[in-house]
Enzyme design. Sequence first.
Site, PDB file in Angstrom:
ATOM      1  N   GLY A   8       0.822  -1.216   0.000  1.00 43.19           N
ATOM      2  CA  GLY A   8       0.000   0.000   0.000  1.00 43.19           C
ATOM      3  C   GLY A   8       0.849   1.256   0.000  1.00 43.19           C
ATOM      4  CB  ALA A  83      -2.034  -3.103   0.342  1.00 41.37           C
ATOM      5  CB  SER A 127      -9.898   0.213  10.664  1.00 40.47           C
ATOM      6  OG  SER A 127     -10.907   1.192  10.627  1.00 40.47           O
ATOM      7  CD  GLU A 129     -15.606   2.712   9.787  1.00 42.35           C
ATOM      8  OE1 GLU A 129     -16.562   2.093   9.311  1.00 42.35           O
ATOM      9  OE2 GLU A 129     -15.719   3.816  10.318  1.00 42.35           O
ATOM     10  CE1 TYR A 151     -11.148  -0.719   5.165  1.00 42.85           C
ATOM     11  CE2 TYR A 151     -12.282   0.012   7.153  1.00 42.85           C
ATOM     12  CZ  TYR A 151     -11.128  -0.092   6.404  1.00 42.85           C
ATOM     13  OH  TYR A 151      -9.950   0.424   6.901  1.00 42.85           O
ATOM     14  CG  HIS A 181      -4.586   8.236   9.979  1.00 45.08           C
ATOM     15  ND1 HIS A 181      -5.160   7.105  10.532  1.00 45.08           N
ATOM     16  CD2 HIS A 181      -3.808   7.790   8.967  1.00 45.08           C
ATOM     17  CE1 HIS A 181      -4.735   6.045   9.895  1.00 45.08           C
ATOM     18  NE2 HIS A 181      -3.919   6.422   8.918  1.00 45.08           N
ATOM     19  CB  VAL A 191     -16.117  13.008   4.730  1.00 39.76           C
ATOM     20  CG1 VAL A 191     -15.475  12.989   6.109  1.00 39.76           C
ATOM     21  CG2 VAL A 191     -17.214  14.048   4.637  1.00 39.76           C
ATOM     22  CB  THR A 192     -11.153  15.235   5.809  1.00 34.80           C
ATOM     23  OG1 THR A 192     -10.391  14.169   5.215  1.00 34.80           O
ATOM     24  CG2 THR A 192     -11.640  14.827   7.189  1.00 34.80           C
ATOM     25  N   GLY A 213     -23.197  13.703   2.680  1.00 34.49           N
ATOM     26  CA  GLY A 213     -24.176  12.742   3.196  1.00 34.49           C
ATOM     27  C   GLY A 213     -24.480  13.047   4.655  1.00 34.49           C
ATOM     28  N   PRO A 281     -25.678   2.354   4.024  1.00 27.44           N
ATOM     29  CG  PRO A 281     -25.494   0.531   2.574  1.00 27.44           C
ATOM     30  CD  PRO A 281     -24.787   1.793   2.987  1.00 27.44           C
ATOM     31  CD  GLU A 283     -22.311   6.954   9.055  1.00 32.34           C
ATOM     32  OE1 GLU A 283     -21.252   6.300   9.107  1.00 32.34           O
ATOM     33  OE2 GLU A 283     -22.509   7.867   8.217  1.00 32.34           O
TER      34      GLU A 283
HETATM   35  P1  NDP Z   1      -5.295   4.257   0.765  1.00 35.22           P
HETATM   36  O1  NDP Z   1      -6.625   3.877   0.233  1.00 35.22           O
HETATM   37  O2  NDP Z   1      -4.774   5.629   0.531  1.00 35.22           O
HETATM   38  O3  NDP Z   1      -4.191   3.228   0.189  1.00 35.22           O
HETATM   39  C1  NDP Z   1      -4.485   1.880  -0.022  1.00 35.22           C
HETATM   40  C2  NDP Z   1      -3.302   1.216  -0.700  1.00 35.22           C
HETATM   41  O4  NDP Z   1      -3.586  -0.179  -0.929  1.00 35.22           O
HETATM   42  C3  NDP Z   1      -2.942   1.798  -2.084  1.00 35.22           C
HETATM   43  O5  NDP Z   1      -1.541   1.851  -2.196  1.00 35.22           O
HETATM   44  C4  NDP Z   1      -3.513   0.761  -3.032  1.00 35.22           C
HETATM   45  O6  NDP Z   1      -2.887   0.743  -4.295  1.00 35.22           O
HETATM   46  C5  NDP Z   1      -3.198  -0.510  -2.254  1.00 35.22           C
HETATM   47  N1  NDP Z   1      -3.938  -1.683  -2.729  1.00 35.22           N
HETATM   48  C6  NDP Z   1      -5.274  -1.833  -2.853  1.00 35.22           C
HETATM   49  N2  NDP Z   1      -5.575  -3.048  -3.341  1.00 35.22           N
HETATM   50  C7  NDP Z   1      -4.409  -3.699  -3.506  1.00 35.22           C
HETATM   51  C8  NDP Z   1      -4.053  -4.998  -3.983  1.00 35.22           C
HETATM   52  N3  NDP Z   1      -4.985  -5.870  -4.376  1.00 35.22           N
HETATM   53  N4  NDP Z   1      -2.743  -5.345  -4.031  1.00 35.22           N
HETATM   54  C9  NDP Z   1      -1.796  -4.463  -3.642  1.00 35.22           C
HETATM   55  N5  NDP Z   1      -2.054  -3.222  -3.200  1.00 35.22           N
HETATM   56  C10 NDP Z   1      -3.350  -2.840  -3.128  1.00 35.22           C
HETATM   57  O7  NDP Z   1      -5.311   3.935   2.341  1.00 35.22           O
HETATM   58  P2  NDP Z   1      -4.614   4.717   3.557  1.00 35.22           P
HETATM   59  O8  NDP Z   1      -3.221   5.009   3.228  1.00 35.22           O
HETATM   60  O9  NDP Z   1      -5.516   5.804   4.018  1.00 35.22           O
HETATM   61  O10 NDP Z   1      -4.690   3.595   4.700  1.00 35.22           O
HETATM   62  C11 NDP Z   1      -3.676   2.598   4.823  1.00 35.22           C
HETATM   63  C12 NDP Z   1      -4.257   1.388   5.528  1.00 35.22           C
HETATM   64  O11 NDP Z   1      -4.717   1.757   6.822  1.00 35.22           O
HETATM   65  C13 NDP Z   1      -5.458   0.742   4.823  1.00 35.22           C
HETATM   66  O12 NDP Z   1      -5.381  -0.643   5.070  1.00 35.22           O
HETATM   67  C14 NDP Z   1      -6.658   1.327   5.543  1.00 35.22           C
HETATM   68  O13 NDP Z   1      -7.776   0.465   5.459  1.00 35.22           O
HETATM   69  C15 NDP Z   1      -6.103   1.424   6.969  1.00 35.22           C
HETATM   70  N6  NDP Z   1      -6.665   2.458   7.807  1.00 35.22           N
HETATM   71  C16 NDP Z   1      -6.687   3.752   7.366  1.00 35.22           C
HETATM   72  C17 NDP Z   1      -7.137   4.755   8.180  1.00 35.22           C
HETATM   73  C18 NDP Z   1      -7.192   6.174   7.733  1.00 35.22           C
HETATM   74  O14 NDP Z   1      -7.875   6.974   8.390  1.00 35.22           O
HETATM   75  N7  NDP Z   1      -6.486   6.552   6.671  1.00 35.22           N
HETATM   76  C19 NDP Z   1      -7.593   4.460   9.577  1.00 35.22           C
HETATM   77  C20 NDP Z   1      -7.487   3.066   9.938  1.00 35.22           C
HETATM   78  C21 NDP Z   1      -7.029   2.111   9.079  1.00 35.22           C
HETATM   79  P3  NDP Z   1      -3.393   1.713  -5.518  1.00 35.22           P
HETATM   80  O15 NDP Z   1      -2.656   3.015  -5.313  1.00 35.22           O
HETATM   81  O16 NDP Z   1      -2.961   0.957  -6.707  1.00 35.22           O
HETATM   82  O17 NDP Z   1      -4.878   1.873  -5.384  1.00 35.22           O
HETATM   83  P1  GDR Z   2     -14.587   6.490   7.173  1.00 37.34           P
HETATM   84  O1  GDR Z   2     -14.144   7.772   6.337  1.00 37.34           O
HETATM   85  O2  GDR Z   2     -15.760   5.813   6.597  1.00 37.34           O
HETATM   86  O3  GDR Z   2     -14.644   6.922   8.610  1.00 37.34           O
HETATM   87  O4  GDR Z   2     -13.337   5.512   6.930  1.00 37.34           O
HETATM   88  P2  GDR Z   2     -14.966   8.749   5.368  1.00 37.34           P
HETATM   89  O5  GDR Z   2     -14.176   9.997   5.328  1.00 37.34           O
HETATM   90  O6  GDR Z   2     -15.314   8.087   4.084  1.00 37.34           O
HETATM   91  O7  GDR Z   2     -16.344   8.993   6.167  1.00 37.34           O
HETATM   92  C1  GDR Z   2     -16.398   9.633   7.430  1.00 37.34           C
HETATM   93  C2  GDR Z   2     -17.821   9.975   7.796  1.00 37.34           C
HETATM   94  O8  GDR Z   2     -18.283  11.040   6.973  1.00 37.34           O
HETATM   95  C3  GDR Z   2     -19.600  10.742   6.541  1.00 37.34           C
HETATM   96  N1  GDR Z   2     -19.884  11.484   5.289  1.00 37.34           N
HETATM   97  C4  GDR Z   2     -19.261  11.302   4.112  1.00 37.34           C
HETATM   98  N2  GDR Z   2     -18.259  10.473   3.753  1.00 37.34           N
HETATM   99  C5  GDR Z   2     -17.805  10.550   2.480  1.00 37.34           C
HETATM  100  N3  GDR Z   2     -16.780   9.773   2.118  1.00 37.34           N
HETATM  101  N4  GDR Z   2     -18.336  11.406   1.550  1.00 37.34           N
HETATM  102  C6  GDR Z   2     -19.363  12.252   1.877  1.00 37.34           C
HETATM  103  O9  GDR Z   2     -19.828  13.005   1.029  1.00 37.34           O
HETATM  104  C7  GDR Z   2     -19.847  12.203   3.216  1.00 37.34           C
HETATM  105  N5  GDR Z   2     -20.802  12.895   3.882  1.00 37.34           N
HETATM  106  C8  GDR Z   2     -20.806  12.452   5.127  1.00 37.34           C
HETATM  107  C9  GDR Z   2     -19.603   9.229   6.374  1.00 37.34           C
HETATM  108  O10 GDR Z   2     -20.941   8.739   6.327  1.00 37.34           O
HETATM  109  C10 GDR Z   2     -18.830   8.822   7.614  1.00 37.34           C
HETATM  110  O11 GDR Z   2     -19.668   8.774   8.725  1.00 37.34           O
HETATM  111  C11 GDR Z   2     -11.997   5.982   6.970  1.00 37.34           C
HETATM  112  C12 GDR Z   2     -11.171   5.125   5.992  1.00 37.34           C
HETATM  113  O12 GDR Z   2      -9.890   5.677   5.895  1.00 37.34           O
HETATM  114  C13 GDR Z   2     -11.066   3.701   6.482  1.00 37.34           C
HETATM  115  O13 GDR Z   2     -10.163   2.968   5.653  1.00 37.34           O
HETATM  116  C14 GDR Z   2     -10.524   3.722   7.923  1.00 37.34           C
HETATM  117  O14 GDR Z   2     -10.445   2.413   8.431  1.00 37.34           O
HETATM  118  C15 GDR Z   2     -11.432   4.575   8.802  1.00 37.34           C
HETATM  119  O15 GDR Z   2     -11.478   5.886   8.271  1.00 37.34           O
HETATM  120  C16 GDR Z   2     -10.925   4.652  10.234  1.00 37.34           C
END
Ligand code: NDP
Ligand code: GDR
Length: 323
Positions: A8, A83, A127, A129, A151, A181, A191-192, A213, A281, A283
């Site tokens: 990843g 990843a 996570s 989640e 997820y 983060h 969303v951020t 949303g 579906p 939340e």
């Molecule tokens: P991103 O969605 O930004 O990155 C996901 C990465 O996984 C990308 O590099 C993507 O590659 C790669 N990937 C997806 N599918 C595959 C596959 N089949 N084989 C190899 N690589 C793959 O995620 P974040 O950096 O935000 O998060 C990192 C990890 O932490 C994730 O597992 C996420 O679920 C988890 N997480 C994130 C949080 C957050 O708030 N950001 C909080 C808690 C957990 P490509 O660029 O090709 O799409």
């Molecule tokens: P989350 O992040 O689901 O917490 O997962 P996201 O930013 O998608 O949603 C946060 C909250 O915002 C509400 N929301 C919206 N979300 C999106 N994406 N778009 C919109 O327009 C919108 N409006 C409101 C959502 O319903 C939700 O409640 C992230 C990901 O990084 C995961 O991989 C990770 O594990 C968790 O954070 C911790």
Amino acid sequence: MKVALITGITGQDGAYLSEFLLGKGYRVIGIMRRSASSDVIGERLRWLGVLDKITLVEGNLTDLGSLVRIVQEYRPDEVYHLAAQSFVATSWQQPSLTGLVTGLGAVTMLEAVRIARPQARFYQASSSEMFGKVQAVPQSETTPFYPRSPYAAAKLYAHWMTVNYRESFGMHASSGILFNHESPLRGIEFVTRRITHTVARIKLGLTDHLTLGNMMAKRDWGHARDYVEAMWLMLQQDIAEDYVIATGRTATVTDFCRLVFDAADLVMEDYVRTDPALLRPAEVELLQGDAAKAARQLGWNARVGLEDLAAEMLAADINRLRG
Ligand code: NDP
Ligand code: GDR
């Protein structure tokens, strides 16, 4: 020189973790899946100026052989498994893929390490989640899980398999239960970033509204740069354990949105619409982490506050659109 292998690496956390580990003197190897867009896929790494300092190799979480060969060749000391199909909303549209990549993919990576380099230290990206329909506030390592999306269910499987590999095979495997983060490198669908990117467009006269949303959902948002340090700290401990990583502060989507509009000198109410099509579906209504264990055992605390995070993300989006 220590060798770190990151899955990843092209994602948000992969980019910041690469920057952090290079700063610590590591050799950084990143697994990238084959893509027809390989010219743009390294954008985040390029943005941080680290693309030329790391080694990218092709592999896929759904392909054990590719992972085993990479682990055999590079013999990492530390493996950061980041990843995943990480977008919660998509997981209802593609539940099987999410299970395959986000759930089973972690086991495939654990297997590759167990087969080819069992002494390597392993980090699993768990996570908040997984807490889903929360059973306690705030959530800590002892709070029961209640996943609310495909997820989250996939992450929970990966989480327990990481615990299982630690207990079954004595592997140094840790799960970081990270709360949300963000950063200027956050994917645009979250969303951020959706908010900062759209407010930047409004500011520059490129659009006149922002559609969201569920604006009442509460999240505990920190900065990705702070959180990747916690990943590293977990792998420096003598004993592998699991840790919650969070700021301890919770805020609604509305709160974050208002911070961004305020930073842009705009009145939120003039621009925001809601669309029921963006509701999920099921939340996760309220996340608030208790990272006391990480503070105590790792000496880790979140540094960047929500106001600074919002301002940094907005400024970066304005600059990108201007550039
Ligand atoms: P991103 O969605 O930004 O990155 C996901 C990465 O996984 C990308 O590099 C993507 O590659 C790669 N990937 C997806 N599918 C595959 C596959 N089949 N084989 C190899 N690589 C793959 O995620 P974040 O950096 O935000 O998060 C990192 C990890 O932490 C994730 O597992 C996420 O679920 C988890 N997480 C994130 C949080 C957050 O708030 N950001 C909080 C808690 C957990 P490509 O660029 O090709 O799409
Ligand atoms: P989350 O992040 O689901 O917490 O997962 P996201 O930013 O998608 O949603 C946060 C909250 O915002 C509400 N929301 C919206 N979300 C999106 N994406 N778009 C919109 O327009 C919108 N409006 C409101 C959502 O319903 C939700 O409640 C992230 C990901 O990084 C995961 O991989 C990770 O594990 C968790 O954070 C911790």
